[in-house]
Structures are given as C-alpha cells and as structure tokens.
Design a protein around this motif. Structure first.
Motif, mmCIF file in Angstrom:
data_model
loop_
_atom_site.group_PDB
_atom_site.id
_atom_site.type_symbol
_atom_site.label_atom_id
_atom_site.label_comp_id
_atom_site.label_asym_id
_atom_site.label_seq_id
_atom_site.Cartn_x
_atom_site.Cartn_y
_atom_site.Cartn_z
ATOM 1 N N THR A 118 -60.198 21.888 51.832
ATOM 2 C CA THR A 118 -60.755 22.770 50.817
ATOM 3 C C THR A 118 -60.888 21.965 49.543
ATOM 4 O O THR A 118 -60.452 20.809 49.468
ATOM 5 C CB THR A 118 -59.840 23.997 50.605
ATOM 6 N N ASP A 137 -58.690 24.980 45.569
ATOM 7 C CA ASP A 137 -59.483 26.179 45.832
ATOM 8 C C ASP A 137 -58.583 27.293 46.373
ATOM 9 O O ASP A 137 -57.955 28.001 45.620
ATOM 10 C CB ASP A 137 -60.604 25.840 46.817
ATOM 11 N N ILE A 138 -58.481 27.426 47.692
ATOM 12 C CA ILE A 138 -57.609 28.438 48.284
ATOM 13 C C ILE A 138 -57.317 28.053 49.720
ATOM 14 O O ILE A 138 -58.145 27.406 50.394
ATOM 15 C CB ILE A 138 -58.253 29.850 48.234
ATOM 16 N N PRO A 140 -55.482 29.996 53.282
ATOM 17 C CA PRO A 140 -55.023 31.310 53.765
ATOM 18 C C PRO A 140 -53.519 31.479 53.649
ATOM 19 O O PRO A 140 -52.742 30.586 54.014
ATOM 20 C CB PRO A 140 -55.479 31.311 55.227
ATOM 21 N N THR A 620 -65.063 26.418 56.472
ATOM 22 C CA THR A 620 -64.312 26.772 57.678
ATOM 23 C C THR A 620 -63.865 25.500 58.386
ATOM 24 O O THR A 620 -64.536 24.478 58.339
ATOM 25 C CB THR A 620 -65.166 27.642 58.628
ATOM 26 N N SER A 655 -59.367 28.425 60.146
ATOM 27 C CA SER A 655 -59.383 29.084 58.846
ATOM 28 C C SER A 655 -60.803 29.240 58.336
ATOM 29 O O SER A 655 -61.697 28.450 58.659
ATOM 30 C CB SER A 655 -58.568 28.283 57.827
ATOM 31 N N THR A 657 -62.660 30.301 54.477
ATOM 32 C CA THR A 657 -62.491 30.666 53.072
ATOM 33 C C THR A 657 -63.852 30.935 52.451
ATOM 34 O O THR A 657 -64.883 30.384 52.869
ATOM 35 C CB THR A 657 -61.783 29.546 52.273
ATOM 36 N N TYR A 658 -63.835 31.778 51.444
ATOM 37 C CA TYR A 658 -65.045 32.130 50.699
ATOM 38 C C TYR A 658 -64.733 32.009 49.216
ATOM 39 O O TYR A 658 -63.723 32.522 48.740
ATOM 40 C CB TYR A 658 -65.469 33.563 51.030
ATOM 41 N N ASN A 659 -65.621 31.326 48.489
ATOM 42 C CA ASN A 659 -65.399 31.087 47.056
ATOM 43 C C ASN A 659 -66.713 31.287 46.318
ATOM 44 O O ASN A 659 -67.667 30.530 46.521
ATOM 45 C CB ASN A 659 -64.861 29.666 46.845
ATOM 46 N N LYS A 664 -61.986 34.257 45.258
ATOM 47 C CA LYS A 664 -61.684 33.428 46.423
ATOM 48 C C LYS A 664 -60.936 34.267 47.440
ATOM 49 O O LYS A 664 -60.063 35.068 47.083
ATOM 50 C CB LYS A 664 -60.812 32.232 46.028
ATOM 51 N N GLY A 666 -59.406 33.955 51.708
ATOM 52 C CA GLY A 666 -59.240 33.113 52.889
ATOM 53 C C GLY A 666 -58.440 33.826 53.964
ATOM 54 O O GLY A 666 -57.549 34.630 53.680
ATOM 55 N N SER A 728 -51.584 38.342 48.923
ATOM 56 C CA SER A 728 -51.527 37.642 50.208
ATOM 57 C C SER A 728 -50.694 38.454 51.190
ATOM 58 O O SER A 728 -49.834 39.247 50.801
ATOM 59 C CB SER A 728 -50.931 36.237 50.049
#
Length: 771
Positions: A118, A137-138, A140, A620, A655, A657-659, A664, A666, A728
C-alpha cells in the motif's frame, strides 16, 4: 446476524456514502504521485525518492508533448524539488533545501518498488522493506500505523499466536529478531503482554525491515532486523496531535526551540484501570484465560476478582543541528505494563482463600548520536546507548503461606562508530566498530520452604564491520558486499560473518535478487517452567555460556524474481534458513520434551509469492507462503527430525483497499494451515502420573481463518485543525481459531486438553485531532 456486527457494517457503509457525496468535484490539479507514475510508464524511467516528501502534493497536469528532459526542467521550475538524471533510467528527487552532500551519500539506496503493498511501503535495491508511517495509506484491521502490525502484512512474516511481540520471520522465533528503536536494542516490544506495539505509531516515521542480507553494521540476531526511527529533520514548525481509541489515549508534539533545535515528545497511556471497553474484554480474555492466574478459579469457586491493568509509554527526542556539517540527536524512552490481580474464592474444603498477584514489565532506553560531515563524500557518526529491561512477578499465596518472587533483567550498553565514504556516484563504502556489554540477571525467591536463586552473567562483544555498495554505469546492477567480524569475550569465540546482496534489472520490468548472510546471536529467550511469570510472560532472557546455552549461528540464502509494470507487481522468492545451536528450553515444548534440554538446529525451506495490482482508487493483493520448518536435536526423538512448533506449512492473505480523497477503507482475509502439536496416546491408564505422547508434533490444529476490516475518514475540524475518525473490526465473523493445544493432568489423574483461542470479534474506534 449479530447486532453489533450489523451496526459496524452500517457504520462503514454510512461513512462511504457520505464520502462519495462529498468527493464529487473537478480537479484543476493532479497528485504528483500520479504524474510520476504516468511519466515512468511513458518514458521508461524510474523515479527514486522518499515517499513522504511528495505525499499530498498536487500540481497542474503536464503537457503530453514534452520530452523527458523538458518534463524535468518544468518540474524543477514549478516544484520545490530537484529532479536529477542519474542515468538513462533513474531520476533522483530531493527537496531543494536539502544539502547537496547529504543527497549524494544516500543516493545509492534507491527505491525499486513503490507502493509495495500500500502507499507508504516500498522496497529498495538492497532488499530491505521500508515503511513511511506519514505516507501510510491503510491496511485491513488497522486504524493506526502500528509499527509491528504493519510488518506482519509482509510475505513471510507473521505471528503464530497473534502477539506482535512474537513475530516469526521465515520460521524464526521472536527472540531471534533484532528490534532497534532509535539505535536502542529493545528486549520488550509489546503492550498488553504482546497484543499491541509498544512504539507510539504517531511519532515513529520510518521502519526498515531486513528479512535477509542484513547490512554488516547489524549483528547479534540470527533472524530479521527491524529498525524504527522517529523524524530526523527539523520541521521549523510546531505540530501536534492528540487522540485515543478504546484502550488508550495519546499525544505527540514537535516543538522548534530555535532555528537549530527541536524537541519531539510523545506519550500514551491506557485507561483500562479506570474504564473497561469491549476491546479490553477481548484482549484480557485472550491473554489471561489460560494463564496460571485463572487456573485457581477454575478449580475453586470464585467469589470476587479485581484486576487493575495499565500500560504506558513515552518518548523524548532532542534534535540539534550544530551547523551545516554536524548534528546531535538525543533520545529517551520508557515502556511499561503493570498488572495487579486479586482473587477471593472458596476452596474444596469450604475455606476462603485470597491470592494477590503483581506483574510488572518495564523498559528504559536512551541514545546519544553525533553525526559529522567531513566533506562532500565522507560522513562520521558516533552513538552510545543504554537499554534496560526488567520483568518482575510476585504471587502471595495466603493458603500455603507462601510468597513467590521472580525477576528477569537485561542491562545492555552499546557504543558504535560508523564511517561512510561515497567514492563516486556508483561506489560507496560503509564501515565501523561496535562494542556491547550485556548483563542478564535471573532471580527467584520462595518462602515456606525458603529457596533463593540469583544468577547474573555478562558478555562483552567487539565487532568490526565493513561493506561496499556498487552500481553499474547503466544502474541496472547493484551489489552490496560486506562482512562482520565479532569477538565474544566470555566465550572466547571469534566469528566472520559475510553478507551479500545482488539486484539486477533486465528487460525493463524484471528484477532478479540474490541475497545471502551468516549471522550469530549471544542472547536468547528460554522457558524454565510454563507457569513462570504466571504463564503470561513466561520467557526469560539468558546469555550464551558456551555449555548448555551455546552461541547461536545461522546461514540464510534467497533468490527472488519480480515483475513491475502498469501498477502490477508480481514477485516470487525462494529461501533457505538454517539456525544452529538452539536449545530445547528456548522452544517452549509442552509435550514429552518439556523438562528436557538438548542442543539442536532447525532448517526452513520456503517460497514467498506476492501479486499486487493498483487501479484507480483501489489496491488489491494476494500473498502466499509455503514453508517447511523442521527440528533436529542431538538426542531428542532419537536425533530424528520432526516439525518445528511454529511450522505453518501454508499461509495466505488477500486484501482490498479503497482510497479516495479523505476516505480509506480496507478488508482482508488471513488464512494459514494449523500449527503442530503433540497428542497423547489413545490408550492410557487412568492412574497415570505422567502423560504418554505420540510422536512429537505429529498432529495439527485446524486451519486458521480471520477476516479484518477498517475504515478511516479525515476532515477539517476548523482552521488549522484536521480531524480523523477510524473504526476497525478484528475477526469480523467471530471465527473460533485454536492457536495452541497442550495437555495436563488434573488432580484426579485425568488428562485435560487445553486450547488457547485467538482473539474473538474485537472492535476498535479511534478519534484524532492534528494541529
């Protein structure tokens, strides 16, 4: 479906919906990172830079008709950075205010893979993985850039029991990792007895991880090296932050004292001794459920229980730029876990009994570093550090009129001198000298009957190290050759430990990496009894003595191939690791070998695979590790090999993630095959006094499966104040995972199976304000 689970899912969806509504806007500027990625693809070049220096910077889009030289000229004019061609393919990016000679000394270490998993995680030409928490970033399950949680997302790194203080790197045990914080060797790395990183995530900026091919300047650890550093440059601006989650509150500040000095402060404290949250309940059950503290209440009727648990840490760093060529850095830190545990219950004969237990775990550290730039191509540095670790336990058993006290203490003093010389833009030399004096004290005292044991040992180590780094003129080939020569005074042992790293780029998008090293280690963790320190922190540090605890030695090689193009990364790496002269007491056996000591080794053969794709606002990845980890002892099991207690044959992570803008999110799935354990024989006499076992580690637990989710949303609270809210869920489906299994005999002589369970569904919320 569980109502709490539904509420959290609704929470994530609500945040996503609000963010999408907020983010509908046309951009007149474009992030510099996106521009650089497009330029790399169009002109077949690679930009080398620190991720954090361009994080959050946007500029007007460039004309598509410009040549690469015209592009660099325009970027040099319109940004605060210098864009310098190092070769036909490599372009270095440095801040304009950065001193020229510093940039030259660091230019050989170049990033070859950005956004490794990431944003904020990258891989360099010498094989190390770097994480920049400010550009992070992030991932999960994470709502804070927890240093040791980030590390566990890398292929080949995990913890078999979910404790971040028990990180296993390519089959190695946690005590075989070298963890450095501002140059201070750490003997404690976790809060909540291993579930939370002990390093404040909001001041620790740079993490460097070496799984193999460690620089020759690092020694005395046969597995990985994890180096953590706070910011090292003067900001000349006041910045601060305050926040909290469902376990603790924290704050940090960077305060310029003058144009040449700055003070960095951070502090964190749990409020678990005042307020109990659902997160605390999950953590407490995970740590204490199968400990010795809970054993008495299981055998008797518990009437009352009172526990007081807290942790805290603080760090102070003083930065002084004496002049343009010299710097002074001073760092002081403290980490603490404290548990008071009282129980009142009725025994089998209807008497009342009260037990009082205390467990304290404390670390102190300090380092002073002086750096001098002699001229444009030579830099000297000197550092002294002190690291103290102290683990104390006291159990007052009123019924037996017995007081049991235990202590394990490590005192580490170190001195190192480094010299770096940039001979040319393609060749660099690093070398130096390191001295360490490590003392370990183990103390036990029991009353009724009286027994006292006090053992203190000291080892002094001298080491010389040197290495060269070289680039070919095309900068397609990078080689680092080095060696460390160590002398262990008490053991009268002299070792030469070569290290080598080769990185070769071919066909534009492919890289071949070959790494090898020899290493040694004079301090290790052992277990005398499983109930030591109440079975919570039962491992204690002990020095090699040349007899029943020998000097540990290892060799490791790896060969990797990667493809990186169009935001697609595919890498595969095979490795071999052999670790020799380990003791059975350091492996924590809970089977027929629990009270037997022997000397042996383990070997690990494995493959790490990673595929990572970025597209638009999504990222991903899928990672998979296959490894085979086997013991072989001189006498145990008739010298036949058997599976290592931490042998996880298969492990995988997927995993997504979306930003987008300030939002953000994940989600990640974690799976691995079951851990080995030793089962009793099927047929046993009911009046047995010892358990007869099958072949060691011949059985396996069920597969482990866990799904995590996290989301972070940033917004402007007011002028000059940025707010951040995060949520989370760890183990979102509340999967019951058994992470360890062993057997004991109860008071009636029957065999009892003990299953250690992983964390159940564990929610967490955080809120921060940054100034």
């Amino acid at each position: 479906m569980n109502k709490k689970l539904l509420s959290f899912i609704f929470y994530f969806i609500a945040i996503a919906f609000c963010n999408l509504a907020y983010s509908q806007q046309q951009k007149a500027v474009q992030p510099l990172t996106e521009i650089l990625q497009a330029l790399e693809k169009k002109h077949h070049v690679i930009f080398s830079f620190e991720t954090k220096i361009i994080e959050g910077i946007s500029i007007k889009p460039l004309s598509k008709d410009l040549s690469i030289q015209q592009v660099l000229a325009q970027l040099n004019r319109t940004t605060d950075f210098n864009f310098k061609m190092l070769s036909d393919r490599f372009i270095a990016i440095t801040p304009k205010e950065t001193d020229k000679s510093q940039s030259e000394i660091q230019q050989l270490e170049e990033v070859v893979i950005t956004n490794y998993l990431t944003k904020g995680i990258s891989k360099t030409n010498n094989g190390t993985i770097k994480a920049d928490t400010k550009a992070f970033d992030i991932l999960p399950g994470l709502i804070e850039p927890d240093v040791l949680q980030i590390v566990q997302n890398l292929p080949g790194i995990m913890s078999v029991d979910e404790r971040i203080s028990n990180i296993n790197v390519r089959g190695g045990t946690n005590d075989q990792n070298l963890i450095l914080y501002e140059g201070i060797r750490m003997y404690q790395s976790g809060h909540f007895f291993g579930l939370i990183s002990a390093f404040n995530p909001h001041l620790s900026e740079n993490i460097t991880v070496s799984k193999n091919g460690t620089s020759a300047k690092y020694g005395n650890a046969v597995s990985s090296t994890i180096a953590i550093k706070n910011g090292d440059k003067l900001d000349n601006n006041i910045s601060a932050g305050i926040g909290g989650n469902m376990l603790s509150v924290d704050a940090f500040a960077k305060i310029p004292l003058s144009k040449k000095t700055e003070l960095q402060l951070s502090a964190r404290r749990s409020y678990t001794d005042i307020l109990v949250s659902e997160t605390y309940d999950a953590y407490f059950e995970r740590i204490f459920k199968d400990s010795e503290l809970n054993a008495a209440s299981q055998m008797n009727t518990l009437l009352a229980q009172d526990e007081r648990f807290l942790f805290y840490d603080f760090n102070i760093k003083f930065l002084y730029d004496i002049d343009r060529t010299s710097k002074l850095r001073i760092n002081v830190m403290n980490i603490s876990n404290n548990l008071n545990f009282d129980q009142i219950f009725t025994t089998v004969d209807n008497n009342f009994q009260e037990t009082k237990s205390d467990l304290d775990q404390m670390s102190y550290g300090a380092s002073v570093t002086y750096i001098k730039q002699l001229h444009n191509d030579t830099k000297l540095s000197a550092q002294i550090y002190s690291s103290i670790y102290d683990l104390d336990a006291q159990n007052n058993n009123i019924t037996q009129n017995q007081l049991f006290t235990q202590e394990n203490k490590v005192e580490d003093f170190g001195l190192r001198l480094d010299v770096s010389n940039t001979i040319s833009k393609d060749l660099k030399f690093n070398g130096g000298y390191q001295f360490n004096e490590v003392g370990v004290t183990n103390f036990e005292h029991v009353t009724n009957p009286n027994y006292t044991s006090l053992v203190k040992e000291i080892i002094r180590t001298h080491a010389l190290f040197g290495e060269i780094e070289w680039y070919s003129s095309s900068r397609d080939t990078y080689i680092r050759l080095g060696s460390r020569v160590s002398y262990f005074g008490k053991l009268s042992e002299f070792l030469i430990e070569p290290r080598v790293t080769l990185n070769y780029k071919f066909l534009d998008y492919f890289r071949l990496e070959a790494i090898g090293e020899l290493k040694s280690q004079s301090i290790t963790q052992i277990i005398d009894l499983q109930q030591d320190f109440f079975g919570i922190e039962k491992r204690r540090w002990q020095l090699a003595n040349g007899k029943d605890v020998p000097l540990i030695k290892s060799e490791q090689t790896s060969l990797g191939l990667s493809y990186n193009q169009n935001n697609l990364l595919i890498s595969v790496e095979g490795y071999y690791k052999g670790v020799h002269h380990i003791t059975a007491r350091s492996q924590g056996f809970q089977n027929q070998f629990q009270f037997i000591n022997d000397i042996g080794h383990y070997t690990v053969k494995g493959v790490d695979f990673l595929i990572h794709k970025r597209f638009s606002d999504f990222s991903t990845w899928l990672s998979y590790t296959y490894s085979k980890n086997d013991y072989n002892f001189n006498e145990i099991n008739n010298s036949n090999s058997f599976p290592n207690s931490i042998d996880l044959r298969h492990a995988a992570n997927a995993s997504l993630t979306y930003n987008r803008n300030n939002f953000k999110i994940g989600i990640g799935l974690n799976w691995h095959s079951g851990r080995p354990f030793t089962a009793p024989l099927d047929m046993q006499d009911n009046t047995i006094t010892t358990i007869a076992y099958n072949a060691p580690n011949s059985s396996r637990l069920s597969d482990y499966f866990r799904t995590d989710m996290s989301a972070i949303y940033k917004f402007q609270a007011s002028k000059g104040i940025q707010a951040e809210i995060g949520a989370s869920i760890w183990n979102i489906f509340n999967q019951t995972n058994i992470i360890n299994r062993y057997y004991t005999l109860n008071t009636e002589g029957d065999i009892t199976q003990i299953d250690n369970r992983s964390l159940k569904l564990t929610p967490n919320l955080s809120f921060r304000l940054n100034f």
